[in-house]
Write a protein that holds these residues in place. Structure first.
Motif, PDB file in Angstrom:
ATOM      1  N   UNK A 177       0.844  -1.201   0.000  1.00 28.31           N
ATOM      2  CA  UNK A 177       0.000   0.000   0.000  1.00 28.31           C
ATOM      3  C   UNK A 177       0.874   1.244   0.000  1.00 28.31           C
ATOM      4  N   UNK A 178       0.235   2.377  -0.228  1.00 29.11           N
ATOM      5  CA  UNK A 178       0.911   3.665  -0.203  1.00 29.11           C
ATOM      6  C   UNK A 178       1.150   4.109   1.241  1.00 29.11           C
ATOM      7  N   UNK A 179       1.957   5.151   1.413  1.00 31.06           N
ATOM      8  CA  UNK A 179       2.286   5.680   2.749  1.00 31.06           C
ATOM      9  C   UNK A 179       1.037   6.093   3.531  1.00 31.06           C
ATOM     10  N   UNK A 180       0.043   6.602   2.827  1.00 33.49           N
ATOM     11  CA  UNK A 180      -1.174   7.066   3.493  1.00 33.49           C
ATOM     12  C   UNK A 180      -2.152   5.961   3.843  1.00 33.49           C
ATOM     13  N   UNK A 181      -1.804   4.718   3.499  1.00 32.87           N
ATOM     14  CA  UNK A 181      -2.636   3.534   3.776  1.00 32.87           C
ATOM     15  C   UNK A 181      -4.025   3.638   3.157  1.00 32.87           C
ATOM     16  N   UNK A 182      -4.075   4.221   1.957  1.00 29.85           N
ATOM     17  CA  UNK A 182      -5.365   4.371   1.282  1.00 29.85           C
ATOM     18  C   UNK A 182      -5.621   3.279   0.255  1.00 29.85           C
ATOM     19  N   UNK A 183      -4.583   2.905  -0.491  1.00 31.10           N
ATOM     20  CA  UNK A 183      -4.792   2.017  -1.627  1.00 31.10           C
ATOM     21  C   UNK A 183      -3.778   0.877  -1.646  1.00 31.10           C
ATOM     22  N   UNK A 184      -4.280  -0.344  -1.725  1.00 31.63           N
ATOM     23  CA  UNK A 184      -3.430  -1.525  -1.869  1.00 31.63           C
ATOM     24  C   UNK A 184      -3.291  -1.845  -3.351  1.00 31.63           C
ATOM     25  N   UNK A 185      -2.092  -2.217  -3.750  1.00 30.43           N
ATOM     26  CA  UNK A 185      -1.820  -2.541  -5.159  1.00 30.43           C
ATOM     27  C   UNK A 185      -1.034  -3.847  -5.237  1.00 30.43           C
ATOM     28  N   UNK A 186      -1.303  -4.655  -6.277  1.00 26.01           N
ATOM     29  CA  UNK A 186      -0.523  -5.887  -6.453  1.00 26.01           C
ATOM     30  C   UNK A 186       0.957  -5.550  -6.652  1.00 26.01           C
ATOM     31  N   UNK A 187       1.831  -6.348  -6.070  1.00 26.69           N
ATOM     32  CA  UNK A 187       3.269  -6.134  -6.236  1.00 26.69           C
ATOM     33  C   UNK A 187       3.871  -7.189  -7.159  1.00 26.69           C
ATOM     34  N   UNK A 188       3.748  -8.461  -6.766  1.00 19.85           N
ATOM     35  CA  UNK A 188       4.319  -9.543  -7.570  1.00 19.85           C
ATOM     36  C   UNK A 188       3.817 -10.886  -7.063  1.00 19.85           C
ATOM     37  N   UNK A 189       4.169 -11.916  -7.801  1.00 22.32           N
ATOM     38  CA  UNK A 189       3.932 -13.294  -7.369  1.00 22.32           C
ATOM     39  C   UNK A 189       5.293 -13.976  -7.337  1.00 22.32           C
ATOM     40  N   UNK A 190       5.566 -14.671  -6.246  1.00 21.30           N
ATOM     41  CA  UNK A 190       6.823 -15.402  -6.094  1.00 21.30           C
ATOM     42  C   UNK A 190       6.523 -16.888  -6.263  1.00 21.30           C
ATOM     43  N   UNK A 191       7.293 -17.523  -7.120  1.00 23.86           N
ATOM     44  CA  UNK A 191       7.162 -18.968  -7.343  1.00 23.86           C
ATOM     45  C   UNK A 191       8.270 -19.654  -6.551  1.00 23.86           C
ATOM     46  N   UNK A 192       7.941 -20.144  -5.364  1.00 23.18           N
ATOM     47  CA  UNK A 192       8.945 -20.766  -4.502  1.00 23.18           C
ATOM     48  C   UNK A 192       8.270 -21.756  -3.557  1.00 23.18           C
ATOM     49  N   UNK A 193       8.788 -22.989  -3.524  1.00 23.07           N
ATOM     50  CA  UNK A 193       8.251 -24.022  -2.633  1.00 23.07           C
ATOM     51  C   UNK A 193       8.965 -24.018  -1.280  1.00 23.07           C
ATOM     52  N   UNK A 194      10.236 -23.649  -1.260  1.00 24.77           N
ATOM     53  CA  UNK A 194      11.058 -23.697  -0.056  1.00 24.77           C
ATOM     54  C   UNK A 194      10.746 -22.490   0.827  1.00 24.77           C
ATOM     55  N   UNK A 195      10.271 -22.759   2.055  1.00 21.89           N
ATOM     56  CA  UNK A 195       9.840 -21.682   2.955  1.00 21.89           C
ATOM     57  C   UNK A 195      10.983 -20.742   3.316  1.00 21.89           C
ATOM     58  N   UNK A 196      12.172 -21.267   3.491  1.00 20.64           N
ATOM     59  CA  UNK A 196      13.317 -20.424   3.857  1.00 20.64           C
ATOM     60  C   UNK A 196      13.675 -19.459   2.726  1.00 20.64           C
TER      61      UNK A 196
END
Length: 142
Positions: A18-37
């Motif tokens: 989200x933005x600094x003002x906590x008004x709008x959430x926006x998609x950032x990315x998708x991570x393809x990873x099975x390993x939790x670490x």
């Protein structure tokens, strides 16, 4: 304050910010990873790059509100992420977010491979927007 949301998945994990003002959430990315670490390290890196101050992890509760194995896994991942990133972690109810994300993508006509690539980031955006509304309502109560 900038907040990062995580829609944790077994194969794909969606992120939103989200933005600094906590008004709008926006998609950032998708991570393809099975390993939790490794996933934790990638999220920590993205959190630093985006200068976020806290992280909201989607909590997959059962429809009756109880917490099953998936919710326990999300809580464990949140604890790991908090330790790795040094950021405070909150949990946001993610019931129905993937269904809502699919509905949004239906409206926009997003199909096939493109849909699969963004649905988790859209779900993270919904988790974050819900959390921002919760924070706003808490401030109004005080």
């Amino acid at each position: 304050m900038k907040i990062l949301a995580v829609d944790l998945g077994k194969a794909r994990t969606g992120l939103a910010v989200c933005d600094e003002g906590e008004l709008l959430a926006s998609p950032l990315t998708v991570i393809y990873e099975h390993n939790a670490e490794k996933l934790c390290a990638k999220i920590t890196e993205l959190a630093a790059e985006n200068r976020v101050k806290m992280v909201v992890v989607g909590l997959p509760r059962n429809m009756d509100g109880s917490e099953g194995e998936s919710a326990q896994n999300a809580r464990a991942f949140g604890a790991r992420l908090e330790e790795a990133s040094g950021l405070p972690i909150a949990f946001g109810d993610e019931r129905g977010t993937t269904i809502t994300a699919h509905n949004y993508l239906n409206v926009t006509g997003t199909r096939g491979k493109k849909r699969k690539a963004v649905v988790d980031a859209v779900a993270a955006t919904i988790i974050l927007q819900d959390y921002l509304e919760y924070r706003k309502n808490q401030k109004n109560k005080d």
